[in-house]
Design an enzyme around this catalytic site. Structure first.
Site, PDB file in Angstrom:
ATOM      1  CG  LEU A  25      -2.024  -1.031   1.266  1.00  0.00           C
ATOM      2  CD1 LEU A  25      -2.655  -1.109   2.654  1.00  0.00           C
ATOM      3  CD2 LEU A  25      -3.094  -0.695   0.232  1.00  0.00           C
ATOM      4  N   GLY A  26       2.038   1.170   0.590  1.00  0.00           N
ATOM      5  CA  GLY A  26       2.894   2.354   0.619  1.00  0.00           C
ATOM      6  C   GLY A  26       4.119   2.139   1.477  1.00  0.00           C
ATOM      7  CB  SER A  29      10.672   7.847   7.059  1.00  0.00           C
ATOM      8  OG  SER A  29       9.620   8.312   7.805  1.00  0.00           O
ATOM      9  CG  PHE A  30      10.171   4.174  10.629  1.00  0.00           C
ATOM     10  CD1 PHE A  30       9.358   3.319  11.332  1.00  0.00           C
ATOM     11  CD2 PHE A  30       9.934   5.544  10.721  1.00  0.00           C
ATOM     12  CE1 PHE A  30       8.333   3.799  12.114  1.00  0.00           C
ATOM     13  CE2 PHE A  30       8.912   6.032  11.503  1.00  0.00           C
ATOM     14  CZ  PHE A  30       8.109   5.158  12.207  1.00  0.00           C
ATOM     15  CG  ASP A 142       3.355  14.952  14.209  1.00  0.00           C
ATOM     16  OD1 ASP A 142       3.343  16.126  13.765  1.00  0.00           O
ATOM     17  OD2 ASP A 142       3.938  14.011  13.627  1.00  0.00           O
TER      18      ASP A 142
HETATM   19  P1  ATP Z   1       6.297   8.492   7.899  1.00  0.00           P
HETATM   20  O1  ATP Z   1       6.548   7.213   8.579  1.00  0.00           O
HETATM   21  O2  ATP Z   1       7.458   8.961   7.117  1.00  0.00           O
HETATM   22  O3  ATP Z   1       5.695   9.534   8.779  1.00  0.00           O
HETATM   23  P2  ATP Z   1       3.841   7.539   6.859  1.00  0.00           P
HETATM   24  O4  ATP Z   1       3.197   7.878   8.152  1.00  0.00           O
HETATM   25  O5  ATP Z   1       3.072   7.839   5.605  1.00  0.00           O
HETATM   26  O6  ATP Z   1       5.224   8.237   6.743  1.00  0.00           O
HETATM   27  P3  ATP Z   1       3.511   4.711   7.206  1.00  0.00           P
HETATM   28  O7  ATP Z   1       2.580   4.870   8.352  1.00  0.00           O
HETATM   29  O8  ATP Z   1       4.581   3.707   7.309  1.00  0.00           O
HETATM   30  O9  ATP Z   1       4.268   6.027   6.860  1.00  0.00           O
HETATM   31  O10 ATP Z   1       2.628   4.433   5.914  1.00  0.00           O
HETATM   32  C1  ATP Z   1       3.172   4.323   4.635  1.00  0.00           C
HETATM   33  C2  ATP Z   1       2.075   4.412   3.599  1.00  0.00           C
HETATM   34  O11 ATP Z   1       1.243   3.240   3.696  1.00  0.00           O
HETATM   35  C3  ATP Z   1       1.118   5.585   3.798  1.00  0.00           C
HETATM   36  O12 ATP Z   1       1.555   6.717   3.133  1.00  0.00           O
HETATM   37  C4  ATP Z   1      -0.174   5.051   3.224  1.00  0.00           C
HETATM   38  O13 ATP Z   1      -0.179   5.253   1.826  1.00  0.00           O
HETATM   39  C5  ATP Z   1      -0.103   3.571   3.495  1.00  0.00           C
HETATM   40  N1  ATP Z   1      -0.842   3.214   4.710  1.00  0.00           N
HETATM   41  C6  ATP Z   1      -0.419   3.305   5.985  1.00  0.00           C
HETATM   42  N2  ATP Z   1      -1.328   2.887   6.852  1.00  0.00           N
HETATM   43  C7  ATP Z   1      -2.386   2.508   6.108  1.00  0.00           C
HETATM   44  C8  ATP Z   1      -3.683   1.969   6.431  1.00  0.00           C
HETATM   45  N3  ATP Z   1      -4.043   1.735   7.705  1.00  0.00           N
HETATM   46  N4  ATP Z   1      -4.534   1.705   5.428  1.00  0.00           N
HETATM   47  C9  ATP Z   1      -4.150   1.938   4.141  1.00  0.00           C
HETATM   48  N5  ATP Z   1      -2.959   2.441   3.776  1.00  0.00           N
HETATM   49  C10 ATP Z   1      -2.078   2.721   4.743  1.00  0.00           C
END
Ligand code: ATP
Length: 494
Positions: A25-26, A29-30, A142
């Site tokens: 899905l994505g 940063s970590f 945040d």
């Molecule tokens: P960072 O960790 O740099 O703050 P982030 O919060 O976007 O970035 P993650 O929480 O790891 O990072 O999520 C990465 C990506 O995965 C998101 O940008 C989103 O596209 C997808 N994603 C995260 N959580 C969900 C979810 N619960 N349902 C659908 N897609 C999700």
């Protein structure tokens, strides 16, 4: 699928046998986030994969652990749900609610400023989620549109609790957190703060962004940006309504002591307008929430093959296992399917948040009795795909007429009530049990009395269809059932 993705998926298949792993899905940063299907229930989830070595190298182990710990506590319709955490020596897998539509940030960028009704709908959900965190002594720190996901029905899910912290009475927090554009003056000045007020400031910035499509405080030069925030220098565009122009400055008050509180936001006329009833009542805290066990969902979990007593016991003790994961997935998906399609119009409590705790025996009866209440409890829901079951009395009368009939019936049954909202009442009845002394004299004496407390809530199922839910709060169950029968009789249903 690239090589690394294929390797991840193969590894996940053995570690997570309860899930069928899908596309990526994505990437954060970590972390990497994968779509998956929970096999037992057929519901979609998002699985966040955190590599231990990577988080150690980045020095963010505390942030990760804190987020996991805090999210485990929270259960609110507008906060992302964490279902389970599976740890291996190399990775941590966090199973979360899957949210389909992306970030509020992108939504604002795409749409520009939102109409006040739509902005209010989102803002009400944000405030309710933030209020729930504060009630559970958690300050997010945040809050920003990048940390608000939108589900397929455009409902908010607050995410990213990595910078959040637990508040302790009488203690101040000091860590400077969050994105500078959303940070409160006291945070960027490094002053101590108690917590909730910094989230309220960030919500004020979000409200401004929703209504104006821009940020109140912005500058490429960070010292200049900080200067603007500390002085509270921003402009309110002319298109804002009078009431919105009143609320924003109260939230963006530089002096934290003068800043509006969540209780006051709730009373503000801009916020109050079209407030759905499920957001009308301040959210329960987590402990209260977990006390509610939904019989209908328990039955579904038992049908999958889990032992009833084990499920109930695990839920009561907040134990994470396969049965409780299934329970929460089914519950959340049921609740989400029941939210009306047009939330802006609804002044009714929407069917969400685990309100439907069955206190009636479920029966598959759909008798029609020529009254404003047309069907009995155990009614198949007419919401969306007809797969869910709801419990209550259905009516097609006008909500005003329905409430009048309810009040009349309650009056006839000598029930006292208190209005919680337009369509939500708390009821109390003192039931006297009379012991006859006829064997000895001609007299009777009242020697026992029971107090029954229950709540009535009229839900809007869809346009022109309403559902009355009756829930026992306190008092002996059998006396409550007798009272329900009398109530149904008075309404002409039985
Ligand atoms: P960072 O960790 O740099 O703050 P982030 O919060 O976007 O970035 P993650 O929480 O790891 O990072 O999520 C990465 C990506 O995965 C998101 O940008 C989103 O596209 C997808 N994603 C995260 N959580 C969900 C979810 N619960 N349902 C659908 N897609 C999700």
């Amino acid at each position: 699928m690239d090589g690394s993705s294929e390797k991840t998926t193969n590894r996940m298949v053995t570690i997570l046998p309860n899930y069928k792993i899908g596309k990526t899905l994505g990437y954060g940063s970590f972390a990497k986030v994968k779509l998956a299907l929970h096999v037992a229930t057929g519901h979609k989830v998002a699985i966040k994969i955190l590599n231990r070595a990577k988080i150690k190298n980045m020095g963010i182990e505390i942030k990760v652990q804190r987020e996991i710990k805090i999210l485990r506590l929270l259960m609110h319709p507008h906060i992302i749900r964490q279902y389970e955490v599976i740890e291996t020596p190399d990775d941590i897998y966090v199973v979360m609610e899957y949210v389909k539509s992306g970030e509020l940030f992108d939504y604002i960028i795409e749409k520009g400023r939102l109409q006040e009704d739509e902005a209010r709908h989102l803002f009400q959900q944000i405030i309710s989620g933030v209020e729930y965190c504060h009630r559970n002594m958690i300050v997010h720190r945040d809050l920003k549109p990048e940390n608000m996901l939108l589900d397929s029905k455009c409902n908010i899910k607050i995410v990213d609790f990595g910078l959040s912290n637990v508040m302790h009475d009488g203690h101040f927090l000091k860590t400077s957190c969050g994105s500078p554009n959303y940070a409160a003056p006291e945070v960027i000045s490094g002053k101590p703060y108690s917590g909730p007020e910094v989230d309220i400031w960030s919500c004020g910035v979000i409200l401004y962004a929703l209504l104006c499509g821009t940020l109140p405080f912005d500058d490429e030069n960070i010292p200049t940006l900080f200067d603007k925030i500390k002085k509270g220098m921003y402009t309110l565009p002319d298109h804002l309504s009078y009431v919105a122009r009143d609320l924003i400055p109260r939230m963006l008050m530089v002096d934290p002591l003068m800043r509006i509180s969540i209780t006051e936001i709730r009373q503000h006329p801009w916020f109050n307008n079209h407030l759905p009833l499920y957001l009308y009542i301040p959210p329960l805290d987590t402990i209260e929430e977990t006390k509610k066990i939904d019989e209908e969902i328990i039955q579904k979990v038992v049908n999958i093959g889990f032992d009833r007593n084990q499920v109930v016991e695990s839920l009561v003790n907040r134990i994470q296992n396969e049965a409780t994961v299934a329970y929460h997935l089914i519950l959340d998906n049921r609740n989400q399917n029941c939210v009306p399609k047009d939330p802006f119009q609804s002044n009714f409590k929407e069917i969400s948040g685990g309100i439907f705790n069955s206190t009636f025996p479920v029966q598959n009866i759909t008798s029609h009795v020529g009254h404003s209440f047309s069907a009995l409890y155990g009614l198949k829901s007419h919401v969306k795909d007809d797969k869910t079951w709801t419990l209550g009395l259905q009516s097609q009368g006008s909500p005003h007429d329905i409430m009048n009939e309810i009040f009349k019936a309650l009056q006839n049954l000598k029930v006292c009530w208190k209005k919680i909202g337009l369509y939500n009442i708390k009821c109390r009845r003192v039931q006297r049990r009379v012991r006859s002394l006829a064997n000895y004299t001609n007299h009777t004496i009242e020697d026992e009395c029971a107090i029954i407390k229950f709540e009535l809530q009229l839900y809007k199922v869809r346009e022109g269809k309403y559902l009355l839910d009756i829930q026992r709060i306190d008092g002996p169950q059998f006396i409550f059932f007798d009272l329900c029968v009398a109530f149904l009789r008075d309404l002409g249903v039985v």
